[in-house]
Design an enzyme around this catalytic site. Sequence first.
Site, PDB file in Angstrom:
ATOM      1  N   GLU A 427       9.087 -42.614  22.793  1.00  0.00           N
ATOM      2  CA  GLU A 427       8.175 -42.826  23.535  1.00  0.00           C
ATOM      3  C   GLU A 427       7.444 -41.368  24.141  1.00  0.00           C
ATOM      4  O   GLU A 427       6.939 -40.989  25.025  1.00  0.00           O
ATOM      5  CB  GLU A 427       8.262 -43.394  24.937  1.00  0.00           C
ATOM      6  N   GLU A 503      13.363 -50.773  20.942  1.00  0.00           N
ATOM      7  CA  GLU A 503      13.690 -50.907  22.547  1.00  0.00           C
ATOM      8  C   GLU A 503      13.152 -52.366  22.947  1.00  0.00           C
ATOM      9  O   GLU A 503      11.987 -52.572  22.829  1.00  0.00           O
ATOM     10  CB  GLU A 503      13.128 -49.882  23.306  1.00  0.00           C
TER      11      GLU A 503
HETATM   12  C1  GAL Z   1      11.167 -47.432  28.285  1.00  0.00           C
HETATM   13  C2  GAL Z   1      12.049 -45.782  28.136  1.00  0.00           C
HETATM   14  C3  GAL Z   1      13.545 -45.949  28.644  1.00  0.00           C
HETATM   15  C4  GAL Z   1      13.315 -46.532  30.052  1.00  0.00           C
HETATM   16  C5  GAL Z   1      12.660 -47.932  29.791  1.00  0.00           C
HETATM   17  C6  GAL Z   1      12.890 -48.754  31.149  1.00  0.00           C
HETATM   18  O1  GAL Z   1       9.856 -47.038  27.987  1.00  0.00           O
HETATM   19  O2  GAL Z   1      12.100 -45.453  26.576  1.00  0.00           O
HETATM   20  O3  GAL Z   1      14.057 -44.593  28.569  1.00  0.00           O
HETATM   21  O4  GAL Z   1      12.608 -45.953  30.824  1.00  0.00           O
HETATM   22  O5  GAL Z   1      11.429 -47.856  29.491  1.00  0.00           O
HETATM   23  O6  GAL Z   1      12.175 -50.034  30.966  1.00  0.00           O
END
Ligand code: GAL
Length: 810
Positions: A427, A503
């Site tokens: 990100e 993710e």
């Molecule tokens: C994502 C990020 C993670 C964490 C997560 C929480 O956007 O890559 O590091 O912050 O959100 O939902």
Amino acid sequence: MKTIIPVLLLLVLISACSTSEKEVRKVYTLSNNWKFTRGEVSNAEKPDFNADAWETVSVPHDWAIKGPFDKEIDKQTVMITQNQEKVATEKTGRTGSLPYIGVGWYRKTFEVPEFEAGKKALLVFDGAMSEPQVFINGQKVGEWKYGYAYFYFDISDYLKQGEENLLAVRLENKGESSRWYPGAGIYRKVQLIVKNDVGFDQWGTFITTPFISDELAQVNIKTDISGDDLKLVTDIKDANGKVVATGTTERKFGDRMVQNIAVNQPQRWGIETPNLYTANMKLFRGNQLVDEQNIRFGIRSVEYERGKGLILNGEVTKFKGVCLHHDLGPLGAAVNRAALKRQLTILKDMGCNAIRSSHNMPSMEQLELCDEMGFLMLAESFDEWARPKVKNGYNRFFNDWAEKDVVNLVRATRNHPSIVMWSAGNEVPDQWGNQGIKIAKWLQDLFHREDPTRPVTMGMDQVANTLKNGFGAIWDVPGLNYRLPLYDEAYERFPQGFIMGSETASTVSSRGIYKFPVEEFKQKKYADGQCSSYDLEACWWSNIPDADFAWQDDYDWVIGEFVWTGFDYLGEPTPYDEYWPSRSSYFGICDLAGLPKDRYYLYRSRWNTKDETLHILPHWNWEGREGEVTPVFAYTNYNSAELFVNGKSQGIQKKSKETLLSRNRLMWTDVKYEPGTIKIVAFDDKGNPAAEKEIHTAGAPHHFVLNADRTEIDADGNDLSYITVSVVDKDGNLCPNAENQLNFEVEGAGDFKAVCNGDATSLEMFHLPTMKAFGGKLVVTVQSQEEAGKITLRVKSEDLETGQIEINCI
Ligand code: GAL
């Protein structure tokens, strides 16, 4: 205190060393008798500086984990733009509210009697948090910046032979340098390698298996070597140490020797059968052995195909993965093999097959375990490139250090069969703008240059933008973080032919806590700082697990997921970033103590295809809710089940495609609470009762049940046993609301190490032998000493019978 290396030698020499290897290459792990202090100290690197008053510690070490928690630490008044915030607000707990900021100094004295002319000494760090400056005998030998990077220095010119040497390390952590708890100190191992000048270069060997059939595997070894007139003899050994193939060469191409060795009837490395081989490599000059190394590797094929994704050893393999931060909950960032093994054991039982080392380099111990236990690893590098997420993050170093960090990541770890993909970032705000596209291309090329065998991904969150500006089309594997509504378009427009959920989910829950009414919510906050375990709460950018499952079930080109996260971690207490005392995450499938939340069983019911899963929620102690609607859910691999409350049927529920939730959950949404027993009977596909489970309303707390993950541990001073303590009533039912203050006594061949109850709002410290139960449970960790014997843990609390368990150290 000085350490004389010959004494240490017996303890720390890697066990794989043969007699001959011991003669030519010595590897010392510098773990004991370090001196440590916090704060700036002038002349601390000088040999005549007196550090007697400093604390004596062992490494790996995390100077901040003993706290205390403090709201003021790293309090950040920021607008988290990745979370689409429009105004800056005060965030507490973002980095765990533990004292990681500031300067720390470490010193260690040692002698190296075998160091002499013609020898080389390398000092290897697996990671130091952060900005390490390394001094030998008062002279600076080098520095690094990134706290997660592996690095080494050649200290041959700085060492004194036959005299005491001093290693000093200065570290510094700035505030606003992280989005989670980074830990502090020399939190990974440090090794001293003493070898001949002539020999294998550090991290200079790359073993691949370009051709594999059932009959034969080609093992290709490229190894960079210093010195001429050498002969390389490589024995390939199987897991039992039997030599299965041998190769010899004297030819050098520049600084490199290359061997192709045939292994007959190769045993492939895979998730179910993590077979490993070792290349025992010896370098001779004439008849004299000059260097020797043992490198473990696996014979496996990794390909990626349009529309399918990962093909491991010829079989389509979807990622059933989790993201993990590096901290180990109550142990902080200090790496510990037993703690990592416990995590992986819990995940394996869930059916998880992959780990993403978010958002940085994994520890060597974790990679070794993934090799041994059969996990696929997505090894990540950065959370920031040139543009900041946090003011003092990696953006300060990216331009000058990124190449060095990527090179070390790849060279140090490329022989691990578990690594099936590299990740160039997470990100990063550089997803916007032309410069970011150039960086993306440059980084991916760097990974390819260092390792042409594995693809590269990047966790993208600005998906709409990366669709437009070309950023997303660059990657070998397009990784999407959340953004399910854009999966279709991304698949359509990106050229790669598949999408990976780099993710997913970011569902939030607190173990054992249930909130009413039971509804789907985004960013829901409650007065007690907890989230509901009905698994229906997420953040505005994230979703419940069921939404990811649907995409994976319906489209083959979704090649799997990495759930955020396998375990809760210190810091990032979303949705309670502005609520004190929240100081750790709610995202974990397991809590900070490693105890499974309900969600664990939802994933298990899909991912573990071998074992039965039948799990009911919530608990059944709802004094005051008599007659009120209290929905009951079951997470199970069976497709239907009947629920009974005190013997009265509540009907049969079946999984169906009707709604997102009904695809994976059996739900009785209008059950009225009455104390007693809830029982579920699950049916097989012929409609026959196949399994059942009951939960009883518990009476008053009466005694404890103690369960150790391992009742036998190694007497090596590092091994751990994790003992789950449950507060139960006189009949042995878990008291799910028990919050009794418990006290711990450890006697015998081990020590009390830590305790954790998984409550993200608790300010009790992990290293003190007292803590409240949370949801009726907590986990005590005991550590072995270096002598065999019995460890006894006693758990006491006012008005409850004392509990006791024995652990054998052997
Ligand atoms: C994502 C990020 C993670 C964490 C997560 C929480 O956007 O890559 O590091 O912050 O959100 O939902």
